[in-house]
Design an enzyme around this catalytic site. Structure first.
Site, PDB file in Angstrom:
ATOM      1  N   PRO A   1       0.829  -1.142   0.150  1.00  0.00           N
ATOM      2  CA  PRO A   1       0.003  -0.099   0.009  1.00  0.00           C
ATOM      3  C   PRO A   1       0.805   1.008  -0.094  1.00  0.00           C
ATOM      4  CG  PRO A   1       0.075  -0.845   2.197  1.00  0.00           C
ATOM      5  CD  PRO A   1       0.808  -1.682   1.479  1.00  0.00           C
TER       6      PRO A   1
ATOM      7  N   CYS B   1       3.472  29.415 -15.071  1.00  0.00           N
ATOM      8  CA  CYS B   1       2.934  29.579 -16.445  1.00  0.00           C
ATOM      9  C   CYS B   1       2.533  28.640 -17.228  1.00  0.00           C
ATOM     10  CB  CYS B   1       4.135  30.604 -17.272  1.00  0.00           C
ATOM     11  SG  CYS B   1       4.631  32.051 -16.115  1.00  0.00           S
TER      12      CYS B   1
HETATM   13  C1  LIG Z   1       2.631   2.521  -7.096  1.00  0.00           C
HETATM   14  C2  LIG Z   1       2.721   1.224  -6.570  1.00  0.00           C
HETATM   15  C3  LIG Z   1       1.952   0.827  -5.386  1.00  0.00           C
HETATM   16  C4  LIG Z   1       1.357   1.559  -4.517  1.00  0.00           C
HETATM   17  O1  LIG Z   1       0.028   2.088  -5.170  1.00  0.00           O
HETATM   18  P1  LIG Z   1      -0.966   2.826  -4.203  1.00  0.00           P
HETATM   19  O2  LIG Z   1      -2.005   3.050  -5.315  1.00  0.00           O
HETATM   20  O3  LIG Z   1      -0.348   4.062  -3.858  1.00  0.00           O
HETATM   21  O4  LIG Z   1      -1.472   1.837  -3.253  1.00  0.00           O
HETATM   22  C5  LIG Z   1       2.251  -0.542  -5.147  1.00  0.00           C
HETATM   23  N1  LIG Z   1       2.885  -1.287  -6.120  1.00  0.00           N
HETATM   24  C6  LIG Z   1       3.318  -0.830  -6.895  1.00  0.00           C
HETATM   25  C7  LIG Z   1       4.320  -2.046  -7.992  1.00  0.00           C
HETATM   26  C8  LIG Z   1       3.355   0.199  -7.630  1.00  0.00           C
HETATM   27  O5  LIG Z   1       4.080   0.626  -8.721  1.00  0.00           O
END
Ligand SMILES: *Cc1c(COP(=O)(O)O)cnc(C)c1O
Length: 416
Positions: free
Chosen positions: A274, A342
Site C-alpha cells: 500500500p 505559467c
Molecule cells: C505505485 C505502486 C504501489 C502503490 O500504489 P498505491 O495506489 O499508492 O497504493 C504498489 N505497488 C507497485 C508495484 C506500485 O507501482
C-alpha cells in the site's frame, strides 16, 4: 475524527493551529500528522492479525526519510521502484530483508545494488528482466530471490493513467506467459523463485477487481504447485483508494477480509504494497492566497502553491478539497484556485465556493500521497518544506529548498 479539524474556527493539524506552522515555516508547506500515518498503518496491521504478512510501504507515494523511519519502527517493509529509492530506504533504516523491488525498467546497476543489499525479492516484470537478473546474480555469485508480477488483465475501473493491470498496460508478465517463465526461472541455479504478485492500479474504489486478480493468481499458483514449484508468498500489491471527495473506497478491514477469505487454507505469506492508503489523508498542502482576480467567466484565487508542488490536479484532473484555514463569514464566491506557474493547466481546484480574502491561508487536503514525491522545480521554484506534527510538537522533516541549490549543478560554457 480527522486529525485535521477546526478548533474555534481555525483549522489545526492534531493540536497545532495551521497559522502557527505558516508563520514559522512559510508557505507553501506540506504538513503531515504522525497520528494519521500511524493510524493508517495500524488499520492494515490489525486487519491482518494472525496471518503471516509483510506490509511493504510503496515509498514512491511519499518518500521522506522521517516517514519511512516511522513506518519501519512499526515493522513495515518497503516496495521500491528504483536504485534511488533503495538507497533512500536503506538510509532511513529499512531492513533489506523487508524490501521488495518493483518496476519495469530495472537497470543492471539497480539489480546489482538490490542483490548486494540482500533485499527480500525482485518483482520481475518481463522475460528480459529475468534474464538480466540471472546474468547479474551469476556474476556476483549470488542467488536472486524473485517473484513474477503477473498482469491478471482485470479492469481496476480507475483513472486510465493509474490503471496498471490491463493487458494493454506496460506492467507485469502476461498471464498466459507466466507459467512458461516460472518453469524457466525454476531451472536456473541463480534464482530462488519465492513468490507471485500483482498490482493492478491505484485509487481503486472497489474490492471486486482485487478479488478477481487474486483468484486468477491462485489458479496460477495451483498450476505451479502441480509442477513442483512451491511459492512462499503472494503479493497483492497496493492500490486501495482513499476518500478525496465523495468516493467510498472499501475500508481497509473489508478489503483485507476479502483477500484473507480467498487465501483461507492456502499456505502463502501475504505481502502488501500500500502507498496512498497509508499516507494520502495524513498530509495537507498549506498555501496562502496571493491575489484575488475577479472576472468573467472565472474568478481566480492565485495562491503561492502550484502544479510543481502538487501535480495531481494538473496531471489527472484529480480533486482535492480546499479548505480555508480560518473560517470567515461573508458571501461565498466561486473560484478557480490556481498557482503562479505559467501554464493554463496550473490549477489546484476548479469551481470552489470560498469566502476568502487576499492573504488568507488555504489547506489543500489529502495531499500526503503523490504530492511532495511528484513535485518539481518547474519555473525555478524551490520545493516546499515538509513538517510533521506529533500532538503539540512540530518537526521540520525537510527544509525549504534554496534557490541557489536549483542551479548549483549547472555550468556555463567555457570562454565568453
Ligand atoms: C505505485 C505502486 C504501489 C502503490 O500504489 P498505491 O495506489 O499508492 O497504493 C504498489 N505497488 C507497485 C508495484 C506500485 O507501482
Amino acid at each position: 475524527m480527522s486529525v485535521f479539524a477546526y478548533r474555534d474556527g481555525t483549522l489545526c493539524a492534531e493540536s497545532v493551529p495551521l497559522p502557527e506552522i505558516a508563520a514559522r515555516f512559510g508557505t507553501p508547506c506540506y504538513v503531515y500528522s504522525r497520528a494519521a500515518l500511524e493510524g493508517a498503518y495500524r488499520a492494515f496491521e490489525t486487519a491482518l492479525a494472525g496471518r503471516e504478512d509483510l506490509i511493504c510501504y510503496a515509498m514512491k507515494a511519499n518518500s521522506n526519510i522521517a516517514i519511512l523511519d516511522l513506518f519501519a519502527r512499526m515493522g513495515a517493509g518497503l516496495d521500491i521502484v528504483s536504485g534511488g529509492e533503495l538507497a533512500r530506504g536503506l538510509a532511513a533504516g529499512a531492513a533489506p530483508g523487508r524490501i521488495v523491488f518493483s518496476g519495469v525498467g530495472k537497470s543492471e546497476a539497480e539489480i546489482r545494488a538490490g542483490l548486494a543489499a540482500g533485499i527480500r525479492c525482485f518483482n520481475v516484470e518481463s522475460a528480459s528482466e529475468l534474464a538480466r537478473i540471472v546474468r547479474v546474480a551469476d556474476a556476483l555469485g549470488k542467488r536472486a530471490p524473485v517473484s513474477l508480477r503477473v498482469n491478471p488483465d482485470v479492469d481496476p475501473r480507475t483513472h486510465p493513467y493509474i490503471s496498471t493491470g490491463l493487458k494493454e498496460n506496460k506492467f507485469g508478465v502476461a498471464y498466459d506467459e507466466a507459467l512458461a517463465l516460472y518453469r524457466e526461472a525454476a531451472r536456473s541455479p541463480h534464482l530462488d523463485v519465492i513468490g507471485v504478485g500483482f498490482h493492478i492500479g491505484s485509487q481503486l474504489a472497489e474490492v471486486a477487481p482485487f478479488v478477481d486478480a487474486l483468484d486468477r493468481l491462485l489458479v496460477l499458483a495451483r498450476a505451479l504447485e502441480r509442477e513442483g514449484i512451491r511459492l512462499r508468498h503472494l503479493d497483492i500489491g497496493g492500490g486501495l483508494g482513499i476518500r478525496y471527495r465523495e468516493e467510498q473506497p472499501p475500508a481497509v478491514a473489508d478489503y483485507i477480509a476479502a483477500m484473507l477469505e480467498r487465501l483461507a487454507g492456502r499456505p502463502f505469506a501475504l505481502l502488501l504494497e500500500p502507498g496512498r492508503a497509508l499516507v494520502g489523508n495524513a498530509g495537507i498542502l498549506l498555501t496562502r492566497v496571493e491575489y484575488l482576480k475577479p472576472g468573467a467567466p472565472h474568478n481566480f484565487a492565485i495562491v503561492d502553491a502550484a502544479m510543481n508542488d502538487l501535480m495531481r490536479p494538473s496531471l489527472y484532473d484529480a480533486w482535492h478539497d480546499i479548505l480555508p484555514v480560518a473560517r470567515r463569514s461573508g458571501a461565498l464566491r466561486r473560484y478557480e484556485v490556481v498557482g503562479p506557474v505559467c501554464e493554463t493547466g496550473d490549477f489546484l481546484g476548479r469551481d470552489r465556493d470560498l469566502a476568502i480574502a487576499e492573504g488568507d491561508l488555504l489547506a489543500v487536503m489529502s495531499a500526503g500521497a503523490y504530492g511532495m514525491s511528484m513535485s518539481s522545480n518547474y519555473n525555478s521554484r524551490p520545493r516546499a518544506p515538509e513538517v510533521l506534527v506529533d500532538g503539540a510538537a512540530v518537526h521540520l522533516i525537510r527544509s525549504r529548498e534554496t534557490v541557489e541549490s536549483l542551479f548549483a549543478l549547472e555550468r556555463r560554457l567555457p570562454g565568453g
